[in-house]
Structures are given as structure tokens and as C-alpha cells.
Design an enzyme around this catalytic site. Structure first.
Site, PDB file in Angstrom:
ATOM      1  N   SER A 105       0.822  -1.203   0.000  1.00 40.19           N
ATOM      2  CA  SER A 105       0.000   0.000   0.000  1.00 40.19           C
ATOM      3  C   SER A 105       0.855   1.252   0.000  1.00 40.19           C
ATOM      4  O   SER A 105       1.824   1.364   0.751  1.00 40.19           O
ATOM      5  CB  SER A 105      -0.910   0.010   1.242  1.00 40.19           C
ATOM      6  OG  SER A 105      -1.530   1.258   1.412  1.00 40.19           O
ATOM      7  N   LYS A 106       0.466   2.206  -0.844  1.00 39.89           N
ATOM      8  CA  LYS A 106       1.194   3.470  -0.872  1.00 39.89           C
ATOM      9  C   LYS A 106       0.966   4.251   0.424  1.00 39.89           C
ATOM     10  O   LYS A 106       1.800   5.056   0.817  1.00 39.89           O
ATOM     11  CB  LYS A 106       0.793   4.298  -2.089  1.00 39.89           C
ATOM     12  CG  LYS A 106      -0.681   4.624  -2.217  1.00 39.89           C
ATOM     13  CD  LYS A 106      -0.935   5.330  -3.551  1.00 39.89           C
ATOM     14  CE  LYS A 106      -2.401   5.616  -3.793  1.00 39.89           C
ATOM     15  NZ  LYS A 106      -2.653   6.203  -5.114  1.00 39.89           N
ATOM     16  N   ARG A 107      -0.162   3.983   1.083  1.00 35.99           N
ATOM     17  CA  ARG A 107      -0.428   4.663   2.358  1.00 35.99           C
ATOM     18  C   ARG A 107       0.558   4.215   3.438  1.00 35.99           C
ATOM     19  O   ARG A 107       0.823   4.943   4.384  1.00 35.99           O
ATOM     20  CB  ARG A 107      -1.863   4.382   2.807  1.00 35.99           C
ATOM     21  CG  ARG A 107      -2.934   5.064   1.951  1.00 35.99           C
ATOM     22  CD  ARG A 107      -4.311   4.915   2.586  1.00 35.99           C
ATOM     23  NE  ARG A 107      -5.333   5.565   1.797  1.00 35.99           N
ATOM     24  CZ  ARG A 107      -6.037   4.980   0.844  1.00 35.99           C
ATOM     25  NH1 ARG A 107      -5.802   3.719   0.555  1.00 35.99           N
ATOM     26  NH2 ARG A 107      -6.960   5.637   0.172  1.00 35.99           N
TER      27      ARG A 107
END
Length: 598
Positions: A369-371
Site C-alpha cells: 500500500s502506498k499509504r
């Protein structure tokens, strides 16, 4: 034969005798074409006499028709011809796959296969919310491969309606990433195409019209519930152990009640009216037949209070009006697919083929996840990975080729790719495998090109101008997996680092401090006597020492390697390093090794 309705709205193009194209709007296409051909149409066509109806679209009402007419008139001739050649739009196609056309002999509208798509059309529809995540790039890659394998069309659509998450510069990241990876789109915001515009925010006028069409057909309804009421319902449902969902309060309002609220200016949303019983099924190319109970489906919002469409609704409208035949997306949208299909059924549209892909995982419990700060495509390039290797590896994240080979160029992937190879199981992002694939690509680079690419990394730690760079690169290339490994591999060349005598102790080489000292003392005069300092003569001198001492090769070569590099891991063996360093530096470091061991 279907009869053309007086309330219909059409935009059309006529080819005239002089080759020019005339664009117009009408609410009765058959009559209008007849007028043009009889010389009673527009002033333009009276002087040029049209010979053929080459394109038309049917729209919900006059305002949308006039807007589309203006958009078509703004196209240049090349764009219009491209539009005509594509045979779009499929909003003229009924659920049987047929389309409306104007029959010049009978002077009426007929169903035919005149404008149906005979090609695969896929799309990549990212939101410009930041960098290009690996999972997003995989979706783009699979959509591209599927289209190109079938000689179809790959479309780029920017879904930018969520302005709160919009990030400046993110659209450029999308463009640059796709161009850099070779995933070039046939239609899109910057190249145009027959289904323009390809930026969602520029298509805003159409969504509400389609939603209101569903209201009129009984498949959607106006909801006037305010936030306070919805929150109260949610709290009660949670307290009762019920999954929060809309309770249908406005679902059965009478037309009089609805009109009264509209006249009063009450804010509203438009919700999809889900069936209250039965089941909805759909077929997915990866997961097979999926069936859900309709009573579990929430009456989702289609149009928000500000008139903007929700993601799910805009997605269906855009896919249909752009003629998308195959939808590739993450399996997080599996639960939304029944709602999408109910919308397709409500409009009487043909459904696309669904390909839902399992997620890319960081490990067995966490999604990539980029988060969470996981690597983006750009991050991987900055770490020294090659674009071709990254694309090759991403293709293997959830897809298996039929044979044993796993190294493919993009054109080879197009030929090899098959939906049947996509797995239901999540893919683990394995950095070790990515490094191995990247190393394979590095080894395939032409030596001159590798030297050019490696030099900036070499110069981060190696500043000596007398070093033979091609020779150094010849050593590095077969031993390099990613370019960012290079600075640490060559940092000993300019200056010998401090090192512990423990490095001389190597179980496999059968060396220790004592026999290493013996080997270095024996090697020093042999190397001092070498007149031509190259690999051949250094090798000859050291192997004479090995023979004189009556020991295994490693007993001499490992101490040489440690003495001249001060490192456990180097881009070459002891003989290679001596050649690179030169005679003076080699002898100096061996003397220092003898001194340190004494």
C-alpha cells in the site's frame, strides 16, 4: 423494426460530395437526413449535397445533444475521421449487440450490426492521488496486454472527481509512468479519440441525465434524508447488531411527495433501487460464477447532493459510453460488481467481461500500500531497478506463464499473456525475486551500454581517474543485481578501508590468520617480479606460489582478496582486483596486510 421516438436527441455527421463533413443535431434523425438529401436541409448541405450518413449518436435529451454537437464541431477533420472509423459510440447498441442506423432506401431507423465493436477495448482508469503504486501499474499492464494480444484498443481515462484526494502533478506521473514502461494508450486525454473527453471531470453533464433516466424507469429514486437522520439510523443499526445500510426511508415516496420536496428546494441524492428479493449473479474470468442475495445490497448513492456522480456510477457510465469490453481491476471491487450489473440491466446495456485480480501483498497479512509507504514504480527506479525488469516482475505478480521461462520483454508478454494464467491467490511482493530478474536483465545489456549506465554509480565512491572503467564494468556486470549496489562494491578502490583480521579466517577456503600471513609473504615477491601487469601474468605468478606452497587455490587467493580490498564481498576475485588496482596499489596493500597480520 424499432420506431424512432420524437423525444430522441441525435448528433450526426454527413459526408458531402466535396468530401467535407457536416455535423448537426436533431430530435428526428430520419426526417432530418431526408431533408438534407432532398436539398431542404441546412444552407451548408444545400450547396454541397450530402452523400452518406457516416456517424451518429443518440443521447437522452436536447441539452446533452446540443453539448455533444458542440464538442464534435470542435474536432478537427483528422479527429472526426478517427471517430468515424472507430464506429462509436456503443450507446447506440442494444443489449443484443445490434445498433441503430439510418436506412437511406426506407428512410427510417433500423437495427443492424453497423456500429458494433468488433475489437477488445480495455481501459486503465487511475485517480490522480499521488505516485504510481505497484498494484495500479499491474492493472494497467494486464489491461494493456489483454488489448494488444487481441489487436484491440487500450484506453487511458483519468478519474479525477474526488477533488479532496487530488494531488497536483499526479496526472503527469501517470502519463510519464505509462510512457516509460511502454504502455502507450490508443485513446486518452492527450491523444483524443472517439469517446472523448477522457477526463472524468470534463464529462460531468452526462451522469445526472443518466441517473434521472433510471428514476423515470423505476430503477433509482430521490432520497432527501439529511446527515443527521442517516447518522441516527446508523447508530441504531450498530446497536442492534445490524450492518449499517440505508433503510429505504425515501424509497417509496409518491410522485406528489417527491415533487413537493423538489419544489421546496430540499437537497437530495439519487439512489439505486436494489431488488429486495432474489439473487444477482455475474461471471468473472478469474473467480468464476459469483452470486449474491439481493437483500444484502445497499441502495447505493448514484448522484451526490452537489450533483456529482459517485465513483461506482460514473465508472459504469464511462465504461459503457467508451465501449469497454473487458474490465480489469482489483478484487476489492468484486462486491460492487452485482450493483454494476444491475445498472447495466436497468439501462439494457451489454455487460463487459470482468477480470478481478487478487491483491499484491507486502507479506501474508499486509497489502502492499502506498499509504504504508511501500515502494512505488518511481521508487524502484531510483533504487537502481531497470524499467523492463520491473514490468517483467509485475506481470508475474498473480499471473503464471505456461512454460518455465519467466523472463519476457513487453512484446513477448503480449504474445504470452493469457487470462487463464491469473491466480485467485494474493501475490507476495518478493524483493529477492525482483533483484534476480533485474540481474538477469543487467547481464543482457550490451557491455558499452552497461558501462554508460554504471558509471554514475561507480563515481559515487570511486574517483580515481586511472582506473580502467571498461575492465571494472566487465567485472561488475555479471555480479550486479541492481545499480545501487555498485557504489558499495567499488568503495575500496580509492582507499583501503579498515578491516579486522577475522576476515582472513574463511572456513570454506580453509584459511586462518597464520596461513594467510604465509601466503601474503610468498605472494609479495612473486607479484613484485611481474613486469606486464595484466590478468594473465598476475594469474601465472600467483598460481606458481600456490604450487610452491602445495596448498589449495583459496589458501592463497582469499588472503590476497582480503588484503587488497579489506572487504568480504567484492566484484571480483583476488586476481581481478589486483589487475584493477594496478601494481603499485596492490603491492602497497599486500605489504600493509603482512604488517597487520604480523
Amino acid at each position: 423494426m424499432p420506431k424512432e421516438k420524437e423525444t430522441a436527441s441525435f448528433v450526426y455527421m454527413l459526408k458531402c460530395r466535396d468530401g467535407t463533413l457536416y455535423t448537426g443535431w436533431t430530435n428526428h434523425l430520419a426526417r432530418r437526413i431526408a431533408a438534407h438529401q432532398s436539398g431542404k436541409g441546412a444552407k451548408y448541405t444545400r450547396s454541397r449535397r450530402p452523400v452518406e450518413l457516416v456517424y451518429f449518436e443518440r443521447l437522452p435529451d436536447k441539452p446533452s445533444g446540443l453539448r455533444r454537437e458542440a464538442a464534435l464541431k470542435a474536432l478537427n477533420r483528422t479527429q472526426k475521421l478517427r471517430l468515424i472509423a472507430a464506429g462509436i459510440p456503443c450507446k447506440n447498441i442494444d443489449k443484443s449487440g445490434k445498433s441503430l442506423y439510418y436506412d437511406k432506401e426506407s428512410k427510417e431507423m433500423k437495427w443492424s450490426v453497423f456500429m458494433t465493436f468488433n475489437e477488445v477495448r480495455t481501459r486503465f482508469a487511475p485517480s490522480p492521488t499521488g505516485y504510481m503504486h505497484v498494484g495500479n501499474l499491474r492493472t494497467a499492464l494486464y489491461a494493456y496486454l489483454l488489448a494488444k494480444k487481441e489487436n484491440g484498443t487500450f484506453i487511458l481515462r483519468i478519474e479525477d472527481t474526488d477533488q479532496e484526494r487530488y494531488v497536483d502533478g499526479a496526472v503527469d506521473i501517470i502519463y510519464n509512468t505509462l510512457r516509460q514502461t511502454g504502455l502507450l494508450w490508443d485513446e486518452g486525454p492527450d491523444v483524443g479519440g472517439p469517446a472523448a473527453p477522457y477526463i472524468q471531470s470534463e464529462r460531468m453533464g452526462m451522469y445526472k441525465e443518466y441517473a434521472e433516466q433510471l428514476v423515470r424507469s423505476g430503477h433509482a429514486y430521490y432520497c432527501f434524508c439529511d446527515k443527521e437522520r442517516l447518522e441516527e439510523v446508523r447508530i441504531i443499526q450498530q446497536a442492534s447488531g445490524i450492518t449499517p445500510r440505508y433503510d429505504g426511508h425515501c424509497r417509496n415516496l409518491t410522485p406528489e411527495e417527491i415533487q413537493k420536496k423538489l419544489d421546496a428546494g430540499l437537497p437530495y441524492v439519487i439512489r439505486q433501487k436494489m431488488p429486495s428479493s432474489g439473487t444477482t449473479s455475474f461471471d468473472d474470468e478469474v473467480y468464476g460464477r459469483v452470486t449474491v442475495e439481493n437483500e444484502t445490497l445497499d441502495d447505493q448513492i448514484l448522484i451526490k447532493t452537489d450533483g456529482m456522480p459517485t465513483y461506482n456510477f460514473a465508472n459504469v457510465i464511462d465504461d459503457h459510453t467508451m465501449g469497454i469490453t473487458h474490465v480489469v481491476r482489483g478484487n476489492e471491487y468484486l462486491s460492487s460488481a452485482p450493483k454494476y450489473n444491475l445498472l447495466y440491466d436497468a439501462f439494457g446495456w451489454e455487460k463487459p467481461v470482468y477480470i478481478h485480480c487478487a491483491p499484491v501483498m507486502k507479506d501474508h497479512t499486509q497489502k502492499l500500500s502506498k499509504r504504508n509507504g511501500d515502494a512505488s514504480f518511481q521508487d524502484l527506479l531510483e533504487k537502481g531497478y531497470l524499467t523492463e525488469a520491473v514490468i517483467n516482475y509485475i506481470a508475474l505478480l498473480g499471473w503464471s506463464p505456461k512454460g518455465e521461462n519467466e523472463i519476457f520483454t513487453l512484446p513477448e508478454l503480449v504474445q504470452e499473456f493469457d487470462i487463464s494464467g491469473i491466480s485467485k491467490s494474493p501475490a507476495i511482493f518478493d524483493i529477492v525475486k525482483l533483484r534476480a530478474i533485474n540481474g538477469e536483465y543487467i547481464r543482457r545489456i550490451e557491455p558499452e551500454k552497461f558501462s554508460e549506465m554504471a558509471l554514475p554509480y561507480i563515481r559515487q565512491t570511486c574517483k580515481r581517474e586511472d582506473i580502467d572503467i571498461p575492465l571494472l564494468c566487465k567485472m561488475l556486470q555479471p555480479r550486479t543485481e541492481i545499480f545501487t549496489d555498485i557504489p558499495e562494491q567499488v568503495d575500496f578502490i580509492d582507499a583501503l578501508p579498515a578491516y579486522s583480521n577475522e576476515l582472513y579466517c574463511h572456513k570454506k577456503m580453509k584459511t586462518n590468520v597464520e596461513n594467510s600471513l604465509v601466503s601474503l609473504k610468498a605472494a609479495l615477491p612473486a607479484l613484485e617480479a611481474v613486469e606486464t601487469w595484466d590478468l594473465e601474468h598476475i594469474h601465472e605468478a600467483l598460481f606458481q606460489v600456490i604450487e610452491q606452497l602445495g596448498v589449495k587455490n583459496g589458501v592463497v587467493l582469499w588472503p590476497i582478496r582480503v588484503a587488497v580490498s579489506g572487504k568480504q564481498f567484492t566484484p571480483g576475485g583476488g586476481i581481478d582486483l589486483c589487475e584493477i588496482l594496478g601494481k603499485e596499489h596492490t603491492l602497497e596493500r599486500i605489504r600493509k596486510g603482512i604488517e597487520q597480520l604480523s
